[in-house]
Each structure stands twice: as structure tokens, then as C-alpha cells.
Design an enzyme around this catalytic site. Structure first.
Site: not given
Ligand code: PLP
Length: 384
Positions: A76-77, A155, A183, A203, A205, A241, A328
Site C-alpha cells: 500500500a505504501t 489502522n 485495513q 495491501s 499482508h 518484473t 519512535c
Molecule cells: N495504510 C494503512 C491504513 C496501513 O495500515 C498500512 C500498513 O501499516 C499502510 C497504508 C502501508 O501498507 P504496506 O505495509 O502494504 O506498505
């Protein structure tokens, strides 16, 4: 020293275990059908390309999009960066409306671009439940903007946003809408086609697929400049790829969520409520944060006034994996920007704990976690 097997995992918002059926698919596309999806001259490539095609379809079905609208990314990032940076490259300078409780993937990207003078940020108002003030949203949208960024579910506190209503407002004022649904996808229904969403970040994971795979749905008729250049893969929008095992895993995870989400999320909510009620019964001043009427099933965000969250974590970390949500920076713990935006008192933010459960959580784990937390609170109370 505890072994990992003995520690109850209640941090599903951070990441989820991979579903064994998904892992099996991933393994198959790593070791058996391992071709490069862009190798057009032989069977290995064809089989990999077929797996990618099927995964696109499975993802599209879960979010009600068309398969052609799905671009694979590393998570997602990257999806969010592609949407924001790819958008502003064709539309500078940009006025972007954003909610202050977005993930750092959105906020830090926008702030970096604002520093370069490429973006002007317009902040939305949120209340103490982390809900967005829709009247204010409509007002700022009526002044015009280049892009609107609002997540589907938070999140930290698990608040679910009225994406359909927000999409209608964006549509009314003709503002493209980026929705970070990391989420939400696989937890609540999402309708990309009908809800006025232009870009939707996913995302892997967070929905029982591996880390390092994600997707961006891009509405038909909208384009983005690439942020990664190379072999022109995926319509030139995202070169590199294709991660075929990850993609096949994400597809499988989406298919499983489409079939199982409704029943499993109901069961998860029952377990979450059981934990919440048992904690409330034994810890009278416990505060439950977020919007209790619009909350992810697996989310329980609590504060225990006058007990710093670090004191609880220190007592339970050998048996229970939960999170403070703090980050942190420069060696000091900063309270979460989400809780700050909700303007919760210091007492509440300092005692905040995020509990995230999921489809592998058991009744026994809920009972054990409840006792662990109650014991920790009682022991700390005896000391103060
Ligand atoms: N956006 C939200 C709301 C998330 O909870 C997260 C993950 O912590 C992300 C974006 C980033 O996702 P990714 O770990 O797939 O880059």
C-alpha cells in the site's frame, strides 16, 4: 524467555499471518510454475501470465472493479506514492484535501511534496471518534481541489469511514478521490465501481497474503505518471518484473475473503466484544476509543487512565503481542498522530493500547488475553 509459539498474537492491524491456502499458492508459483509473466516465447511465461490474469480478476471481484483497473505494486505504501506522486506530476501545483488521521504513507508523502512547494495541503476536521466532519468536507470540496485523500478504515482506532457518501461529495465537485483501503479490503464490502473512488490502495499482508505485494486500482479513464521506470510493464504505469508468487497469493487471499469474509468477520466481532466486555467488567475506568458503531470487527482500542501503556506492555509482552500505536522518533516515543488529531486527553493517549484480532484468533486466546491484561492492571494498581 518466551518462544513465539506461546505468545498470543493480537496485532492483526500491523500484519496478518498468511493463510496456509495462500502460502501453498505462493510456494507453487515460486517452485513449480515460476516463469516470468512477460516471457512471451514459452510455456513458463504463459502460465505465469495466466496466474497474473486470474489474480487480477480475483482482486477485481472482491472490490467490484474491472480487472483492467488493477496495477500490482509492492504494497500500500507504494500504491499510495504512485497515486499521489503519479497524479501530481501531471497536475502541479496541486491542492490536496486530506484527513489528519491518514496513515503516514499518505501524510509523509504529502508533506514531502508540500516542502518542495508542489502541493498545498488542506486539512479536514475529525472528531473524538476519528470521524470526518462531512459538512466541512463538503465546504472545502466546494472551493475546489486537485485530489482528496481519505482512508476506508483507520489502522489504529478501527473507525470505518462512509466512503460511499464521501465519494458522492468528491464526484459532485469533480475531485479525484484516493482511498487508502489497506485495513478495509477483505474486512468490509468495498464497491470501487459505484462509490466514486478514483484510486484505491490495497495491501496484501493485511488480508492474509504475504508482505511485499499490494495493488492500486485506477479508475478507467484516469491515468498516472509512473514513479518507477523500466520495461514498461503494466501499461507503463509500474515497471518491474511482476512478483508472480505474491500476485497469485494476493489473488487467492482476495478470493478467500470474498467467500469467507462475511461469516468470519461476524465471528471476529463476537470475540472482540467478548474481550471488550470482560475487560470493562474488571477495569471499571476502561475507555474504548474510536467509533463503536462504525468499527472494524477485529479492532479494540482501549485506554486505561492513569496507567501508561508502556507499563502494561512491559508486563504482558512475553505472553501477548499488542501495540501502543506510538512511533519512535529520535529516541523518544511520540504519541500517535491519530489520537492527537482526535484531541483525546493526555491521560487517554498515554494509556492507549491497540488490540487487533483476526480469523485465526480463538476463544481460548481471548480468555487468556483478558486475564493477562486484568492481572497486569491490578498489579500496577497495587503499586500506585
Ligand atoms: N495504510 C494503512 C491504513 C496501513 O495500515 C498500512 C500498513 O501499516 C499502510 C497504508 C502501508 O501498507 P504496506 O505495509 O502494504 O506498505
Amino acid at each position: 524467555m518466551s518462544t513465539q509459539e506461546n505468545i498470543i498474537y493480537f496485532d492483526y492491524h500491523s500484519t496478518t499471518p498468511v493463510d496456509p491456502r495462500v502460502a501453498e499458492k505462493v510456494m507453487y508459483y515460486m517452485t513449480d510454475t515460476f516463469g516470468n509473466a512477460n516471457s512471451v516465447d514459452h510455456y513458463y511465461g504463459d502460465a505465469a501470465a495466466q496466474a497474473v490474469k486470474q489474480a487480477r480478476q480475483q482482486i477485481a471481484e472482491l472490490i467490484h472493479a474491472s480487472a483492467k483497473e488493477i496495477i500490482f505494486t509492492s504494497g500500500a505504501t507504494e500504491s499510495i506514492n504512485l497515486a499521489i506522486q503519479g497524479y501530481i506530476q501531471q497536475n502541479t501545483p496541486c491542492k490536496i484535501i486530506v484527513s489528519p488521521v491518514e496513515h503516514k504513507a499518505v501524510l509523509d508523502t504529502l508533506q514531502a511534496l508540500a516542502k518542495k512547494g508542489l502541493v498545498e495541503i488542506v486539512w479536514l476536521k475529525v472528531n473524538s471518534l476519528a470521524q470526518i466532519d462531512l459538512e466541512h468536507l463538503e465546504k472545502v470540496c466546494s472551493d475546489g481541489a486537485s485530489l482528496l485523500c481519505i482512508m476506508a478504515a483507520n489502522n489504529e482506532v478501527g473507525t470505518i469511514y462512509p466512503i460511499e457518501k464521501i465519494g458522492l461529495i468528491a464526484k459532485k465537485y469533480n475531485i479525484p478521490f484516493l482511498c487508502d483501503a489497506s485495513q478495509a479490503v477483505g474486512k468490509i464490502p468495498i464497491n470501487f465501481l459505484d462509490w466514486g473512488i478514483t484510486y484505491l490502495a490495497i495491501s496484501g499482508h493485511k488480508l492474509y497474503a504475504p508482505k511485499g505485494i499490494g495493488a492500486l486500482a485506477i479508475k478507467k479513464g484516469y491515468h498516472l505518471q509512473p514513479i518507477i521506470y523500466g520495461g514498461g510493464h503494466q501499461q507503463g504505469i509500474r515497471s518491474g518484473t511482476l512478483n508472480v508468487p505474491g500476485i497469485a497469493g494476493l489473488g487467492e487471499a482476495c478470493e478467500l475473503r470474498r467467500l469467507e469474509m462475511e461469516a468470519e468477520e461476524k465471528a471476529i466481532a463476537i470475540l472482540r466484544d467478548k474481550l471488550q466486555h470482560s475487560l470493562q467488567a474488571q477495569i471499571p475506568d476502561l475507555v474504548v476509543n474510536g467509533d463503536l458503531n462504525n468499527r472494524l470487527s477485529g479492532n479494540l482500542h482501549i485506554s486505561i487512565p492513569r496507567i501508561p501503556n508502556s507499563a502494561i506492555i512491559a508486563r504482558v509482552r512475553q505472553q501477548l503481542a499488542i501495540s501502543t500505536g506510538a512511533s519512535c522518533s529520535s529516541g523518544t516515543m511520540a504519541p500517535s498522530h491519530v489520537l492527537q488529531a482526535m484531541q483525546l486527553s493526555e491521560n487517554i493517549t498515554e494509556g492507549a493500547l491497540r488490540i487487533g484480532i483476526g480469523k485465526f484468533t480463538t476463544n481460548q486466546e481471548i480468555e487468556t488475553a483478558s486475564s493477562l491484561l486484568i492481572n497486569a492492571v491490578n498489579k500496577i494498581h497495587q503499586l500506585i
